[in-house]
Design a protein around this motif. Structure first.
Motif, PDB file in Angstrom:
ATOM      1  N   GLN A 178       0.818  -1.210   0.000  1.00  0.00           N
ATOM      2  CA  GLN A 178       0.000   0.000   0.000  1.00  0.00           C
ATOM      3  C   GLN A 178       0.861   1.273   0.000  1.00  0.00           C
ATOM      4  O   GLN A 178       0.338   2.378   0.210  1.00  0.00           O
ATOM      5  CB  GLN A 178      -0.910   0.012   1.240  1.00  0.00           C
ATOM      6  CG  GLN A 178      -1.908  -1.127   1.291  1.00  0.00           C
ATOM      7  CD  GLN A 178      -3.049  -0.932   0.305  1.00  0.00           C
ATOM      8  OE1 GLN A 178      -3.271   0.156  -0.202  1.00  0.00           O
ATOM      9  NE2 GLN A 178      -3.751  -2.007  -0.003  1.00  0.00           N
ATOM     10  N   GLY A 179       2.161   1.123  -0.196  1.00  0.00           N
ATOM     11  CA  GLY A 179       3.046   2.274  -0.222  1.00  0.00           C
ATOM     12  C   GLY A 179       3.516   2.729   1.140  1.00  0.00           C
ATOM     13  O   GLY A 179       4.047   3.839   1.292  1.00  0.00           O
ATOM     14  N   SER A 180       3.344   1.882   2.155  1.00  0.00           N
ATOM     15  CA  SER A 180       3.726   2.232   3.510  1.00  0.00           C
ATOM     16  C   SER A 180       4.728   1.203   4.032  1.00  0.00           C
ATOM     17  O   SER A 180       5.291   0.425   3.256  1.00  0.00           O
ATOM     18  CB  SER A 180       2.475   2.298   4.400  1.00  0.00           C
ATOM     19  OG  SER A 180       2.782   2.738   5.690  1.00  0.00           O
ATOM     20  N   ARG A 181       4.949   1.203   5.324  1.00  0.00           N
ATOM     21  CA  ARG A 181       5.811   0.198   5.949  1.00  0.00           C
ATOM     22  C   ARG A 181       5.559   0.215   7.446  1.00  0.00           C
ATOM     23  O   ARG A 181       4.912   1.114   7.978  1.00  0.00           O
ATOM     24  CB  ARG A 181       7.288   0.482   5.664  1.00  0.00           C
ATOM     25  CG  ARG A 181       7.836   1.735   6.351  1.00  0.00           C
ATOM     26  CD  ARG A 181       9.292   1.998   6.036  1.00  0.00           C
ATOM     27  NE  ARG A 181       9.502   2.283   4.618  1.00  0.00           N
ATOM     28  CZ  ARG A 181      10.666   2.700   4.111  1.00  0.00           C
ATOM     29  NH1 ARG A 181      11.710   2.871   4.909  1.00  0.00           N
ATOM     30  NH2 ARG A 181      10.779   2.957   2.830  1.00  0.00           N
ATOM     31  N   PRO A 200      -7.810   0.711   3.383  1.00  0.00           N
ATOM     32  CA  PRO A 200      -7.574   1.910   2.567  1.00  0.00           C
ATOM     33  C   PRO A 200      -6.915   1.547   1.235  1.00  0.00           C
ATOM     34  O   PRO A 200      -6.115   0.610   1.158  1.00  0.00           O
ATOM     35  CB  PRO A 200      -6.629   2.746   3.429  1.00  0.00           C
ATOM     36  CG  PRO A 200      -6.771   2.211   4.815  1.00  0.00           C
ATOM     37  CD  PRO A 200      -7.097   0.759   4.665  1.00  0.00           C
ATOM     38  N   GLN A 201      -7.260   2.266   0.216  1.00  0.00           N
ATOM     39  CA  GLN A 201      -6.628   2.081  -1.092  1.00  0.00           C
ATOM     40  C   GLN A 201      -5.417   3.009  -1.173  1.00  0.00           C
ATOM     41  O   GLN A 201      -5.494   4.117  -1.661  1.00  0.00           O
ATOM     42  CB  GLN A 201      -7.621   2.377  -2.214  1.00  0.00           C
ATOM     43  CG  GLN A 201      -8.773   1.400  -2.284  1.00  0.00           C
ATOM     44  CD  GLN A 201      -8.295  -0.027  -2.541  1.00  0.00           C
ATOM     45  OE1 GLN A 201      -7.526  -0.273  -3.476  1.00  0.00           O
ATOM     46  NE2 GLN A 201      -8.748  -0.952  -1.717  1.00  0.00           N
ATOM     47  N   GLY A 202      -4.323   2.543  -0.634  1.00  0.00           N
ATOM     48  CA  GLY A 202      -3.116   3.351  -0.576  1.00  0.00           C
ATOM     49  C   GLY A 202      -3.032   4.098   0.745  1.00  0.00           C
ATOM     50  O   GLY A 202      -4.040   4.608   1.255  1.00  0.00           O
ATOM     51  N   ILE A 203      -1.839   4.125   1.318  1.00  0.00           N
ATOM     52  CA  ILE A 203      -1.610   4.797   2.593  1.00  0.00           C
ATOM     53  C   ILE A 203      -0.472   5.793   2.384  1.00  0.00           C
ATOM     54  O   ILE A 203       0.646   5.409   2.017  1.00  0.00           O
ATOM     55  CB  ILE A 203      -1.229   3.786   3.700  1.00  0.00           C
ATOM     56  CG1 ILE A 203      -2.338   2.736   3.855  1.00  0.00           C
ATOM     57  CG2 ILE A 203      -0.971   4.495   5.025  1.00  0.00           C
ATOM     58  CD1 ILE A 203      -1.955   1.572   4.744  1.00  0.00           C
ATOM     59  N   ALA A 204      -0.761   7.068   2.584  1.00  0.00           N
ATOM     60  CA  ALA A 204       0.249   8.103   2.340  1.00  0.00           C
ATOM     61  C   ALA A 204       1.435   7.922   3.279  1.00  0.00           C
ATOM     62  O   ALA A 204       1.261   7.650   4.473  1.00  0.00           O
ATOM     63  CB  ALA A 204      -0.367   9.487   2.527  1.00  0.00           C
ATOM     64  N   ALA A 205       2.622   8.075   2.728  1.00  0.00           N
ATOM     65  CA  ALA A 205       3.855   7.911   3.504  1.00  0.00           C
ATOM     66  C   ALA A 205       4.411   9.275   3.916  1.00  0.00           C
ATOM     67  O   ALA A 205       4.194  10.277   3.224  1.00  0.00           O
ATOM     68  CB  ALA A 205       4.894   7.165   2.678  1.00  0.00           C
ATOM     69  N   PRO A 206       5.111   9.328   5.033  1.00  0.00           N
ATOM     70  CA  PRO A 206       5.769  10.581   5.406  1.00  0.00           C
ATOM     71  C   PRO A 206       6.928  10.876   4.453  1.00  0.00           C
ATOM     72  O   PRO A 206       7.414   9.975   3.750  1.00  0.00           O
ATOM     73  CB  PRO A 206       6.270  10.287   6.824  1.00  0.00           C
ATOM     74  CG  PRO A 206       6.484   8.809   6.841  1.00  0.00           C
ATOM     75  CD  PRO A 206       5.399   8.227   5.977  1.00  0.00           C
TER      76      PRO A 206
END
Length: 455
Positions: free
Chosen positions: A66-69, A161-167
């Protein structure tokens, strides 16, 4: 605005209210803290740590998709979260609410230091919210179940969620290997690896595998030799699947799901008990039994070890204890039999059994473990009476446990059903299998005599 997602026993993306709320606010830093300081003597046992390692690895993989970690930190939750917020500029923390006394203390401490937003989602209904007409929480399961049903079904599960925003910049993280959660010398987890697939995907697989068997659960759950159990308990404990997800899927399956749904509700009931009695894992719910004289000393210690090792001479008890050691799990009917045997036949304090299960079970849960042990011991606010003493030999025969015994006590695998439940009485006990450490009548009489002294 960057927010922190504080994960504990809620290791999933689907139907995860805290994650969804955090993702709606902007970049999210998911963090799991290995906190052995806050729970102190209630830090996770060895079996739970094995599960945790694999569950965290699975969650990190899902987050990366999802673009996170997943950020891993070790220490006291309040201090770690405060430091992480300072490092990243995050001013808000989202989490799912927990009800173990140490987590409630931790949430209060974190809430004093940071903007903490707690969400519900680990239970069918928030513990403490199902109350009597007088506005009091329930202590007895049956009226609790009736009241809970009026609030069911639970809310429809929320999608991930459809994608999780990363810092912009990820904070430093421990490596999972550094935590040494897995056994090495010796590596006792071979049976665990064969039996389990921790993680959200593994939980979904277990649920889908169970659905065709829901209708048979009311009978099959009592048959150790049958695959009647769902084996969802460790996935539920670690929050890899929500109870709402299970409820909605099971309720839509063919057949009457009531017997299984009542077991999911029992998990809610147990949380309501520890909310009222935070020290339920160490203190009798019925104070009238506080004076019961449990056996102690060399002979009792030897009996406890025999029970732990599955060497009591009672095949159904020994099969259960060996299944526990090998796989980190035990069939529910056999859990009751083995617990009753320790408390009643051996007259050993239920707290010693609860501590052993805490270390050995992959689904070791403070509320469920404490409530179940006190129910069996007759010391709980809602429990079997102490005078009701399970007869393990007749229980074994009644619930057709022959195949189960053959699977876990290979010394007896060659015996026919007529003898396998009690090979000593049948005159065919193998030399490599122990004699009974106490007779059923003798153990029962000793337990009832101990009870008389406190009445």
């Amino acid at each position: 605005m960057t927010t922190i997602l504080w994960l504990r026993r809620d290791l999933r993306l689907t139907d995860q209210a805290a994650l969804i709320a955090a993702a709606q606010e902007g970049p999210v830093i998911p963090v799991y803290i290995l906190d052995d300081e806050t729970p102190k003597h209630r830090s996770m046992g060895a079996a739970s740590r094995w599960w945790l390692h694999h569950s965290l690895a699975a969650l990190d993989s899902s987050l990366r998709d999802q673009g996170s970690r997943l950020i891993l930190r070790r220490g006291k939750s309040e201090a770690v979260l405060t430091a992480l917020a300072r490092e990243t500029g995050a001013i808000r923390v989202h989490c799912l609410r927990h009800y173990e006394p140490w987590w409630r203390n931790a949430e209060r401490a974190v809430g004093q230091a940071l903007d903490l937003v707690c969400h519900d989602g680990n239970y069918l209904a928030p513990p403490g919210s199902v109350i009597t007409g007088a506005g009091q929480p329930y202590r007895i399961y049956t009226p609790f179940w009736r009241a809970l049903q009026e609030r069911m079904p639970p809310p429809t599960p929320l999608p991930a969620p459809q994608g999780i925003a990363a810092p912009k910049i990820w904070p430093e993280s421990d490596s999972l290997a550094e935590w040494k959660l897995l056994p090495e010398k010796p590596d006792w987890a071979e049976g665990f690896r064969e039996e389990w697939r921790p993680g959200e995907a593994g939980a979904r697989e277990r649920l889908e595998d169970f659905l065709p068997r829901v209708a048979a659960y009311a009978i099959a759950r009592n048959l150790p030799s049958d695959e009647g159990s769902s084996r969802l308990s460790p996935h539920l404990h670690f929050g890899e699947i929500s109870p709402a997800t299970i409820w909605h899927r099971v309720a839509g399956a063919e057949g009457d799901p009531t017997a299984f749904l009542k077991e999911i509700a029992w998990r809610d009931y147990a949380q309501n008990v520890i909310l009222q009695f935070p020290d339920y894992g160490t203190r009798n719910g019925r104070t009238a039994l506080d004076g019961l004289r449990w056996r102690t000393g060399t002979a009792a210690d030897a009996d406890l070890r025999a029970w732990q090792q599955g060497r009591t001479g009672y095949p159904i008890v020994d099969a259960g204890m060996r299944q526990l050691w090998t796989t980190g799990w035990m069939h529910n009917r056999v859990r009751m039999i083995t617990a009753s045997f320790l408390v009643k036949h051996l007259l050993i304090d239920w707290r010693l059994g609860e501590a052993w299960f805490w270390d050995c079970l992959v689904d070791a849960d403070y509320a469920s473990n404490s409530v179940n042990w006190q129910w069996t011991a007759g010391t709980g606010v809602d429990s079997n009476m102490f005078v009701r003493i399970m007869a393990p030999l007749s229980q074994s025969e009644k619930f057709a446990a022959g195949g189960y015994i053959r699977a876990w006590v290979p010394e007896l695998a060659h015996l026919p059903d007529a003898a396998i439940h009690d090979p000593e009485a049948a005159g065919c006990r193998p030399d490599n299998y122990p004699a009974k450490i106490i007779g059923h009548r003798e153990g029962r009489a000793r337990a009832l005599e101990a009870l008389k002294k406190v009445q």
